[in-house]
Design a protein around this motif. Structure first.
Motif, PDB file in Angstrom:
ATOM      1  N   VAL A   1      -5.974   4.090  -4.195  1.00  8.34           N
ATOM      2  CA  VAL A   1      -5.134   4.987  -3.400  1.00  8.34           C
ATOM      3  C   VAL A   1      -4.419   4.169  -2.329  1.00  8.34           C
ATOM      4  O   VAL A   1      -5.056   3.414  -1.592  1.00  8.34           O
ATOM      5  CB  VAL A   1      -5.977   6.108  -2.752  1.00  8.34           C
ATOM      6  CG1 VAL A   1      -5.118   6.968  -1.839  1.00  8.34           C
ATOM      7  CG2 VAL A   1      -6.643   6.964  -3.826  1.00  8.34           C
ATOM      8  N   VAL A   2      -3.081   4.312  -2.264  1.00 13.56           N
ATOM      9  CA  VAL A   2      -2.290   3.622  -1.237  1.00 13.56           C
ATOM     10  C   VAL A   2      -1.700   4.593  -0.224  1.00 13.56           C
ATOM     11  O   VAL A   2      -1.152   4.173   0.787  1.00 13.56           O
ATOM     12  CB  VAL A   2      -1.165   2.759  -1.850  1.00 13.56           C
ATOM     13  CG1 VAL A   2      -1.751   1.595  -2.629  1.00 13.56           C
ATOM     14  CG2 VAL A   2      -0.232   3.583  -2.702  1.00 13.56           C
ATOM     15  N   GLY A   3      -1.803   5.877  -0.494  1.00 12.39           N
ATOM     16  CA  GLY A   3      -1.289   6.871   0.435  1.00 12.39           C
ATOM     17  C   GLY A   3      -1.542   8.261  -0.100  1.00 12.39           C
ATOM     18  O   GLY A   3      -2.021   8.435  -1.225  1.00 12.39           O
ATOM     19  N   ASN A   4      -1.209   9.245   0.720  1.00 17.19           N
ATOM     20  CA  ASN A   4      -1.377  10.632   0.320  1.00 17.19           C
ATOM     21  C   ASN A   4      -0.256  11.450   0.927  1.00 17.19           C
ATOM     22  O   ASN A   4      -0.094  11.468   2.150  1.00 17.19           O
ATOM     23  CB  ASN A   4      -2.743  11.156   0.781  1.00 17.19           C
ATOM     24  CG  ASN A   4      -3.001  12.558   0.282  1.00 17.19           C
ATOM     25  OD1 ASN A   4      -2.448  13.523   0.799  1.00 17.19           O
ATOM     26  ND2 ASN A   4      -3.832  12.670  -0.735  1.00 17.19           N
TER      27      ASN A   4
ATOM     28  N   LEU B   1      -1.231   8.917  -3.950  1.00 22.28           N
ATOM     29  CA  LEU B   1      -0.337   7.923  -4.525  1.00 22.28           C
ATOM     30  C   LEU B   1      -1.216   6.729  -4.859  1.00 22.28           C
ATOM     31  O   LEU B   1      -1.885   6.172  -3.983  1.00 22.28           O
ATOM     32  CB  LEU B   1       0.773   7.559  -3.545  1.00 22.28           C
ATOM     33  CG  LEU B   1       1.721   8.731  -3.300  1.00 22.28           C
ATOM     34  CD1 LEU B   1       2.280   8.711  -1.900  1.00 22.28           C
ATOM     35  CD2 LEU B   1       2.822   8.721  -4.330  1.00 22.28           C
ATOM     36  N   LEU B   2      -1.230   6.348  -6.127  1.00 23.13           N
ATOM     37  CA  LEU B   2      -2.174   5.352  -6.637  1.00 23.13           C
ATOM     38  C   LEU B   2      -1.456   4.100  -7.104  1.00 23.13           C
ATOM     39  O   LEU B   2      -0.518   4.168  -7.901  1.00 23.13           O
ATOM     40  CB  LEU B   2      -2.966   5.933  -7.812  1.00 23.13           C
ATOM     41  CG  LEU B   2      -3.696   7.236  -7.527  1.00 23.13           C
ATOM     42  CD1 LEU B   2      -3.976   7.986  -8.813  1.00 23.13           C
ATOM     43  CD2 LEU B   2      -4.976   6.937  -6.790  1.00 23.13           C
ATOM     44  N   ARG B   3      -1.901   2.950  -6.631  1.00 18.87           N
ATOM     45  CA  ARG B   3      -1.410   1.651  -7.099  1.00 18.87           C
ATOM     46  C   ARG B   3      -2.105   1.375  -8.425  1.00 18.87           C
ATOM     47  O   ARG B   3      -3.329   1.510  -8.546  1.00 18.87           O
ATOM     48  CB  ARG B   3      -1.747   0.581  -6.068  1.00 18.87           C
ATOM     49  CG  ARG B   3      -1.345  -0.809  -6.500  1.00 18.87           C
ATOM     50  CD  ARG B   3      -1.650  -1.863  -5.445  1.00 18.87           C
ATOM     51  NE  ARG B   3      -3.015  -1.764  -4.966  1.00 18.87           N
ATOM     52  CZ  ARG B   3      -3.359  -1.772  -3.681  1.00 18.87           C
ATOM     53  NH1 ARG B   3      -2.448  -1.863  -2.748  1.00 18.87           N
ATOM     54  NH2 ARG B   3      -4.632  -1.703  -3.328  1.00 18.87           N
TER      55      ARG B   3
ATOM     56  N   LEU C   1       2.832   0.267   1.644  1.00 22.92           N
ATOM     57  CA  LEU C   1       1.835   0.123   0.580  1.00 22.92           C
ATOM     58  C   LEU C   1       0.628  -0.712   0.985  1.00 22.92           C
ATOM     59  O   LEU C   1      -0.387  -0.700   0.297  1.00 22.92           O
ATOM     60  CB  LEU C   1       2.484  -0.465  -0.669  1.00 22.92           C
ATOM     61  CG  LEU C   1       3.538   0.425  -1.317  1.00 22.92           C
ATOM     62  CD1 LEU C   1       4.316  -0.352  -2.372  1.00 22.92           C
ATOM     63  CD2 LEU C   1       2.912   1.671  -1.895  1.00 22.92           C
ATOM     64  N   THR C   2       0.722  -1.434   2.085  1.00 21.76           N
ATOM     65  CA  THR C   2      -0.425  -2.230   2.526  1.00 21.76           C
ATOM     66  C   THR C   2      -1.320  -1.457   3.485  1.00 21.76           C
ATOM     67  O   THR C   2      -2.537  -1.578   3.433  1.00 21.76           O
ATOM     68  CB  THR C   2       0.020  -3.553   3.177  1.00 21.76           C
ATOM     69  OG1 THR C   2       0.904  -3.263   4.261  1.00 21.76           O
ATOM     70  CG2 THR C   2       0.731  -4.436   2.159  1.00 21.76           C
ATOM     71  N   SER C   3      -0.725  -0.634   4.354  1.00 24.90           N
ATOM     72  CA  SER C   3      -1.519   0.093   5.353  1.00 24.90           C
ATOM     73  C   SER C   3      -1.684   1.577   5.048  1.00 24.90           C
ATOM     74  O   SER C   3      -2.547   2.235   5.607  1.00 24.90           O
ATOM     75  CB  SER C   3      -0.865  -0.046   6.732  1.00 24.90           C
ATOM     76  OG  SER C   3       0.361   0.685   6.771  1.00 24.90           O
ATOM     77  N   GLY C   4      -0.811   2.126   4.181  1.00 26.47           N
ATOM     78  CA  GLY C   4      -0.818   3.561   3.912  1.00 26.47           C
ATOM     79  C   GLY C   4      -0.085   4.377   4.960  1.00 26.47           C
ATOM     80  O   GLY C   4      -0.011   5.599   4.866  1.00 26.47           O
ATOM     81  N   GLN C   5       0.489   3.704   5.961  1.00 26.37           N
ATOM     82  CA  GLN C   5       1.204   4.397   7.026  1.00 26.37           C
ATOM     83  C   GLN C   5       2.476   5.043   6.474  1.00 26.37           C
ATOM     84  O   GLN C   5       3.179   4.459   5.644  1.00 26.37           O
ATOM     85  CB  GLN C   5       1.571   3.427   8.148  1.00 26.37           C
ATOM     86  CG  GLN C   5       2.334   4.078   9.278  1.00 26.37           C
ATOM     87  CD  GLN C   5       2.702   3.092  10.374  1.00 26.37           C
ATOM     88  OE1 GLN C   5       2.381   1.914  10.305  1.00 26.37           O
ATOM     89  NE2 GLN C   5       3.391   3.580  11.387  1.00 26.37           N
ATOM     90  N   THR C   6       2.757   6.259   6.948  1.00 24.21           N
ATOM     91  CA  THR C   6       3.964   6.967   6.527  1.00 24.21           C
ATOM     92  C   THR C   6       4.906   7.132   7.706  1.00 24.21           C
ATOM     93  O   THR C   6       4.476   7.314   8.848  1.00 24.21           O
ATOM     94  CB  THR C   6       3.632   8.355   5.956  1.00 24.21           C
ATOM     95  OG1 THR C   6       2.883   9.095   6.924  1.00 24.21           O
ATOM     96  CG2 THR C   6       2.846   8.246   4.669  1.00 24.21           C
TER      97      THR C   6
ATOM     98  N   VAL D   1       3.219   2.522  -9.099  1.00 22.09           N
ATOM     99  CA  VAL D   1       2.522   3.486  -8.261  1.00 22.09           C
ATOM    100  C   VAL D   1       2.699   4.828  -8.952  1.00 22.09           C
ATOM    101  O   VAL D   1       3.802   5.190  -9.373  1.00 22.09           O
ATOM    102  CB  VAL D   1       3.081   3.526  -6.829  1.00 22.09           C
ATOM    103  CG1 VAL D   1       2.465   4.663  -6.030  1.00 22.09           C
ATOM    104  CG2 VAL D   1       2.839   2.192  -6.123  1.00 22.09           C
ATOM    105  N   ILE D   2       1.605   5.547  -9.085  1.00 21.01           N
ATOM    106  CA  ILE D   2       1.618   6.867  -9.719  1.00 21.01           C
ATOM    107  C   ILE D   2       1.335   7.902  -8.648  1.00 21.01           C
ATOM    108  O   ILE D   2       0.397   7.752  -7.867  1.00 21.01           O
ATOM    109  CB  ILE D   2       0.549   6.949 -10.829  1.00 21.01           C
ATOM    110  CG1 ILE D   2       0.864   5.978 -11.953  1.00 21.01           C
ATOM    111  CG2 ILE D   2       0.444   8.370 -11.361  1.00 21.01           C
ATOM    112  CD1 ILE D   2      -0.236   5.864 -12.983  1.00 21.01           C
TER     113      ILE D   2
END
Length: 169
Positions: A27-30, A15-17, A65-70, A6-7
């Motif tokens: 994108v997996v999150g922000n 955040l990129l897978r 990483l599956t839902s993007g939830q923080t 993840v970058i």
């Protein structure tokens, strides 16, 4: 989907897978001002990010990483710092204080603390080592459990410290 990377791109917060089959990124999150991340499991990461901007603290966040939830785990005073996770689930980070050179500190949260419902503060952590000039990277020796801290002294000499779990350098 096979990925192991993840970058974090901190100017936009993405955040990129990275796909190992060469098919690209997703994108997996922000998280704004993301600095460092470490896999907690195959489906979650712990991220250090200054989500409120510069000069207002650092958050430690769990990213699904599956839902993007923080899930916000801790809020610390200081700049975003590096992360390391022990085999027992303890999370280490350096609380970086640019305003007061020589006051950055290596702290540890026990794995059990990271499962609670309330957002942790630095006072909930154990101080492992104080008096650091900064911190840009952490790693844990898988054999002996010692930490390696890249101490980045802005405007001074940088060094790498080997720190035992009890804080002995």
């Amino acid at each position: 989907m096979l990925f192991r990377s993840v970058i974090g791109e901190s100017s936009n917060g993405d955040l990129l897978r990275v796909m190992l089959d060469g098919s690209g990124t997703a994108v997996v999150g922000n998280l704004a001002n993301n600095y460092d991340a470490i896999f907690e499991s195959p489906t979650s990461m712990l991220v250090s990010a200054g989500t409120c901007g510069f000069g207002c603290g650092n958050d430690l966040v769990r990213l699904d990483l599956t839902s993007g939830q923080t899930t916000f785990l801790a809020n610390l005073v200081g700049a975003s710092g590096p992360l390391a996770l022990s085999d027992s689930g303890d999370l280490y980070t350096v609380v970086v204080d640019f305003q007061n050179p020589g006051t950055s500190r290596l702290i540890r949260y026990e794995g059990a603390q990271l499962t609670g419902a309330s957002v942790l503060q630095e006072s909930d952590a154990t101080l492992v080592l104080g008096g650091l000039a900064g911190g840009s990277s952490l790693a844990i020796d898988p054999v002996f459990g010692n930490l390696f801290v890249a101490e980045s002294a802005f405007g001074g000499n940088s060094r790498i410290l080997e720190v035992e779990p009890d804080g002995t350098v």
